[in-house]
Design a protein around this motif. Structure first.
Motif, PDB file in Angstrom:
ATOM      1  N   UNK A 157       0.833  -1.204   0.000  1.00 48.81           N
ATOM      2  CA  UNK A 157       0.000   0.000   0.000  1.00 48.81           C
ATOM      3  C   UNK A 157       0.868   1.255   0.000  1.00 48.81           C
ATOM      4  N   UNK A 158       1.964   1.231   0.736  1.00 45.45           N
ATOM      5  CA  UNK A 158       2.865   2.385   0.755  1.00 45.45           C
ATOM      6  C   UNK A 158       3.533   2.571  -0.609  1.00 45.45           C
ATOM      7  N   UNK A 159       3.934   1.464  -1.240  1.00 52.39           N
ATOM      8  CA  UNK A 159       4.523   1.563  -2.583  1.00 52.39           C
ATOM      9  C   UNK A 159       3.530   2.163  -3.578  1.00 52.39           C
ATOM     10  N   UNK A 160       2.271   1.755  -3.468  1.00 56.41           N
ATOM     11  CA  UNK A 160       1.272   2.329  -4.364  1.00 56.41           C
ATOM     12  C   UNK A 160       1.050   3.807  -4.069  1.00 56.41           C
ATOM     13  N   UNK A 161       1.124   4.160  -2.782  1.00 56.94           N
ATOM     14  CA  UNK A 161       0.925   5.560  -2.411  1.00 56.94           C
ATOM     15  C   UNK A 161       2.021   6.455  -2.989  1.00 56.94           C
ATOM     16  N   UNK A 162       3.238   5.929  -3.130  1.00 56.49           N
ATOM     17  CA  UNK A 162       4.315   6.731  -3.726  1.00 56.49           C
ATOM     18  C   UNK A 162       3.986   7.105  -5.164  1.00 56.49           C
ATOM     19  N   UNK A 163       3.505   6.119  -5.923  1.00 51.97           N
ATOM     20  CA  UNK A 163       3.140   6.404  -7.308  1.00 51.97           C
ATOM     21  C   UNK A 163       1.925   7.323  -7.364  1.00 51.97           C
TER      22      UNK A 163
END
Length: 564
Positions: free
Chosen positions: A234-240
């Motif tokens: 979820x954090x990786x997706x939030x970066x994008x």
């Protein structure tokens, strides 16, 4: 073979009218925004003079202010209508997919994990709704407004128009570049969420065994690891997603800086600056949302890859015509509705059926026969009963002619409607929970056309009438959590009451006696002794239920007739 990610058509039925209304609202909103911006420019141009000039044009000033107020108010009204119509469009689309998803889970034979089904019905459907109502619709509304803004700015000042156009094109390039990693992050997050949901569901269902084996801490650690992976994804997706939204919000700010710079250099006058800023104010909101739109779109694509294959069989069945089976079987007249029994017997013919890819011997059973299913594995028994209880469509050969058929009391069941199947077939199996609803509804679930009197008779036939009447609400007691407040044996007897209601011509019993107490088996033994139709059953202790029966060995290879 590639997966089928196809979903139902968005523009179908009443959704076509909703979409047309959305287009009309979007065009009206763009027109009102242009009118408001031009009116502001005119006000600044015409009334920037002396006080005496302004007093002389007081009527025209009031008219311009009225136009400005009306156009701004109209923009607000179009945004209200856009949001309401967008929600109607999204909810209508998601509702159709939800029904298809549930039908696929119920009719598919091999339903996915409970946790995965819940995840599909919540997270994935939310992604689809977000794209339709908050992604697709803002794009529809933004395109005419942005196009009109660029054209008008170009007409007011070509350097301004070129700069704004370049900013918009640059934003589109950046968003297109970030779309691919956004999709990858969304797919990974959904995969991990599905695994976590399935693990939670399986853990809760197995909680009794986990506690007994002292495995609570172990399972909590496993859930913690799965949850940590979901959190990281979820954090990786939030970066994008943050990059998408950051670039989208920066573009209108750069446009404002360009307008200020051109005004400072004297390239454009005060009226043009006012008009351009007013236009940019209207267009900044949809442009700032473009990053969110791309995020919604990629979440939608990820959800479509999951839901598309899940509902593909249901969509295919709905789009293809029913196959007419040419089995030369005698057709009988339909039975009257109401409390008329389905049958007092009838022949059962099963030919060409395949279980786990192997063709099983045909079965010809006359009314009153008792057929014991023998198989090497429980999996083969499960597949056999699943197919016989709900034959959704025929298995076809290369010549498109049906190669297997199920005829009950002279009626072809393969591909028949649910109403026809439930009249001719009764089914009870061990370990099957009851659906939510009252006890009376559970008894008549297969035959909702039966009267309350028949419900009482069915409960009495399995020895549950006194037990049910002792409950506070009697037959109107609500069942929950698979059958509570009834115990396991009583749930199994209620399944038997449902299966035998109306005396269907084929009664299927899959290990139902394993859930019964000794008293329950006595009840079932009495029912089977007098049951008038064909009974096909599986049991590890058939001698406890019947004195005689005929075996059907589904492991034996089917004989193939050879014509010389």
């Amino acid at each position: 073979m590639s997966e089928n990610h196809q979903l139902p058509r968005l523009l179908a039925g009443e959704r076509r009218q909703i979409f047309a209304a959305l287009l009309g609202v979007a065009l009206a909103g763009a027109a009102c925004a242009i009118i408001a911006a031009l009116t502001v420019g005119r006000l600044v141009s015409d009334y920037a003079g002396s006080a005496s000039q302004q007093a002389g044009n007081i009527g025209a000033l009031a008219g311009s202010i009225s136009i400005l107020a009306g156009s701004v108010l109209s923009v607000g009204i179009t945004k209200y209508l856009e949001r309401v119509l967008a929600e109607r469009l999204g909810q209508s689309y998601v509702h159709e997919i939800r029904v298809l998803l549930l039908r696929a889970a119920l009719d598919g034979g091999r339903a996915p994990s409970l946790g995965i089904t819940i995840a599909r019905s919540t997270n994935d459907l939310s992604s689809i709704r977000n794209w339709v109502s908050q992604g697709l619709v803002p794009v529809i509304a933004a395109v005419p407004l942005v196009a009109a803004t660029v054209a008008l700015m170009w007409a007011l000042s070509w350097p301004l128009g070129v700069t704004v156009l370049a900013l918009m094109l640059g934003l589109c390039v950046i968003l297109a570049y970030l779309a691919t990693p956004a999709l990858e992050r969304a797919r990974e997050l959904r995969r991990l969420r599905g695994n976590l949901a399935a693990r939670v569901s399986d853990t809760i269902r197995a909680s009794e065994g986990i506690r007994a084996a002292g495995g609570t801490d172990r399972e909590i650690r496993n859930l913690d690891r799965s949850g940590s992976r979901v959190m990281g994804a979820a954090i990786d997706r939030a970066r994008v997603a943050g990059s998408l939204r950051g670039f989208s919000m920066t573009t209108p700010l750069l446009g404002s800086a360009v307008i200020a710079g051109l005004g400072a250099t004297g390239a454009i006058d005060v009226a043009t600056i006012s008009t351009a800023l007013m236009l940019l104010g209207f267009v900044s909101a949809p442009v700032s949302e473009l990053g969110r739109v791309v995020e919604y779109r990629q979440n939608f694509n990820a959800a479509r890859r999951i839901i598309g294959p899940a509902i593909a069989p249901v969509l295919a069945e709905a789009s293809e015509p029913k196959v007419e089976l040419l089995e030369n079987l005698e057709t009988t007249t339909a039975l009257a509705a109401g409390d008329v029994d389905d049958s007092e017997g009838g022949r059962v013919v099963i030919r060409g059926l395949r279980v786990e890819g192997t063709r099983v011997p045909p079965l010809y059973a006359e009314e009153g026969e008792r057929i014991l299913v023998n198989a090497s594995t429980q999996g083969r028994i499960d597949e056999l009963f699943s197919t016989l209880s709900a034959p959704l469509s025929p298995q076809l050969s290369g010549s498109d002619q049906p190669v297997w058929s199920l005829a009950v009391d002279g009626k072809e069941m393969n591909g028949a409607s649910g109403k026809e199947r439930r009249r001719c077939t009764g089914y009870a199996a061990s370990g099957v929970p009851l659906e939510r609803g009252t006890i009376a509804r559970a008894v008549r679930y297969r035959r909702p056309d039966m009267s309350a009197r028949r419900t009482t008779e069915a409960l009495a036939s399995v020895g549950l009438l006194e037990r049910v009447r002792a409950l506070p609400d009697g037959e109107n007691t609500q069942l929950r959590r698979g059958g509570l407040p009834l115990d396991r044996s009583e749930v199994a007897l209620l399944h038997v009451a449902r299966a035998t209601l109306g005396n269907p011509a084929m009664l299927l019993l899959k290990n139902i006696d394993s859930d019964l107490t000794e008293a329950g088996r006595d009840v079932l033994r009495e029912i089977l002794r007098d049951y008038p139709a064909v009974v096909i059953f599986a049991s590890t202790r058939p001698g406890d239920l019947l004195e005689s029966w005929r075996s059907w060995n589904v492991d034996a290879p089917a004989r193939v007739a050879v014509t010389v």
